[in-house]
Motif scaffolding. Structure first.
Motif, mmCIF file in Angstrom:
data_model
loop_
_atom_site.group_PDB
_atom_site.id
_atom_site.type_symbol
_atom_site.label_atom_id
_atom_site.label_comp_id
_atom_site.label_asym_id
_atom_site.label_seq_id
_atom_site.Cartn_x
_atom_site.Cartn_y
_atom_site.Cartn_z
ATOM 1 N N PHE A 64 3.833 13.198 3.595
ATOM 2 C CA PHE A 64 2.819 12.455 2.853
ATOM 3 C C PHE A 64 2.316 13.245 1.649
ATOM 4 O O PHE A 64 2.095 12.676 0.575
ATOM 5 C CB PHE A 64 1.639 12.085 3.765
ATOM 6 N N ARG A 67 4.788 12.901 -1.091
ATOM 7 C CA ARG A 67 4.753 11.544 -1.659
ATOM 8 C C ARG A 67 3.571 11.389 -2.606
ATOM 9 O O ARG A 67 3.691 10.773 -3.667
ATOM 10 C CB ARG A 67 4.688 10.496 -0.550
ATOM 11 N N VAL A 68 2.420 11.955 -2.220
ATOM 12 C CA VAL A 68 1.255 11.893 -3.108
ATOM 13 C C VAL A 68 1.552 12.621 -4.409
ATOM 14 O O VAL A 68 1.279 12.119 -5.503
ATOM 15 C CB VAL A 68 0.001 12.467 -2.409
ATOM 16 N N TYR A 72 2.682 8.992 -5.927
ATOM 17 C CA TYR A 72 1.400 8.323 -6.127
ATOM 18 C C TYR A 72 0.610 8.901 -7.296
ATOM 19 O O TYR A 72 0.026 8.154 -8.077
ATOM 20 C CB TYR A 72 0.576 8.351 -4.845
ATOM 21 N N GLU A 127 0.552 1.843 3.655
ATOM 22 C CA GLU A 127 0.391 2.992 2.770
ATOM 23 C C GLU A 127 0.828 2.667 1.351
ATOM 24 O O GLU A 127 0.098 2.931 0.388
ATOM 25 C CB GLU A 127 1.211 4.180 3.286
ATOM 26 N N SER A 130 -1.541 -0.050 -0.337
ATOM 27 C CA SER A 130 -2.861 0.473 -0.687
ATOM 28 C C SER A 130 -2.776 1.516 -1.788
ATOM 29 O O SER A 130 -3.668 1.600 -2.637
ATOM 30 C CB SER A 130 -3.548 1.048 0.544
ATOM 31 N N MET A 131 -1.719 2.301 -1.803
ATOM 32 C CA MET A 131 -1.568 3.294 -2.870
ATOM 33 C C MET A 131 -1.253 2.643 -4.210
ATOM 34 O O MET A 131 -1.657 3.155 -5.252
ATOM 35 C CB MET A 131 -0.490 4.316 -2.509
#
Length: 154
Positions: A64, A67-68, A72, A127, A130-131
């Motif tokens: 995660f 990924r951020v 994101y 996820e 919402s991102m």
């Protein structure tokens, strides 16, 4: 009578448009110009981010945190740059109207969000959805703040 200037849309005496007739609204082309600038920035940055992440960092996207950092956060920056480009192109006197200016600035990010949600509706997890919404909200807010700061320096 061919070749005469007397048609029903123009007054032959004053060469001005008749009452109630407007050939084109004066806000339309500045709005489209700002959307075009936003789409150009969005396309270029999406291509650059997609090229950098795809193939090079694919193995790290299972975490995660990665990924951020790799998906994101660049999405937030892309939305910020896209909305800021649209805001900077949308000039006076059209930016004096708050609804028109918000439509010019937020049109491309909102369109991108709706299109992404529609295209990936069956495959989106909580996820990702919402991102995507968070990227558009944060990016648009940051772009409006930056535009306001840049405009106050003028």
């Amino acid at each position: 009578m061919y070749g005469t200037r007397s048609n029903h849309a123009w007054s032959s005496a004053h060469r001005t448009p008749l009452r109630g007739f407007q050939a084109r609204p004066n806000w339309f082309f500045p709005l489209v110009r700002s959307w075009a600038a936003g789409f150009v920035v969005l396309t270029l940055l999406n291509f650059a981010v997609g090229y950098a992440v795809q193939g090079v960092f694919d193995s790290r996207l299972y975490s995660f945190g990665w990924r951020v950092a790799l998906v994101y956060l660049p999405n937030v920056l892309t939305m910020t740059a896209c909305a800021l480009a649209a805001a900077r192109v949308h000039r006076e006197p059209h930016r004096d109207s708050l609804p028109r200016h918000l439509t010019a600035v937020l049109g491309v990010p909102a369109f991108t969000l709706v299109l992404s949600l529609i295209n990936g509706w069956g495959d989106l997890g909580a996820e990702v959805g919402s991102m995507m919404v968070a990227a558009v909200l944060l990016g648009a807010t940051l772009a409006l703040v930056l535009d306001r700061l840049l405009e106050s320096r003028r």
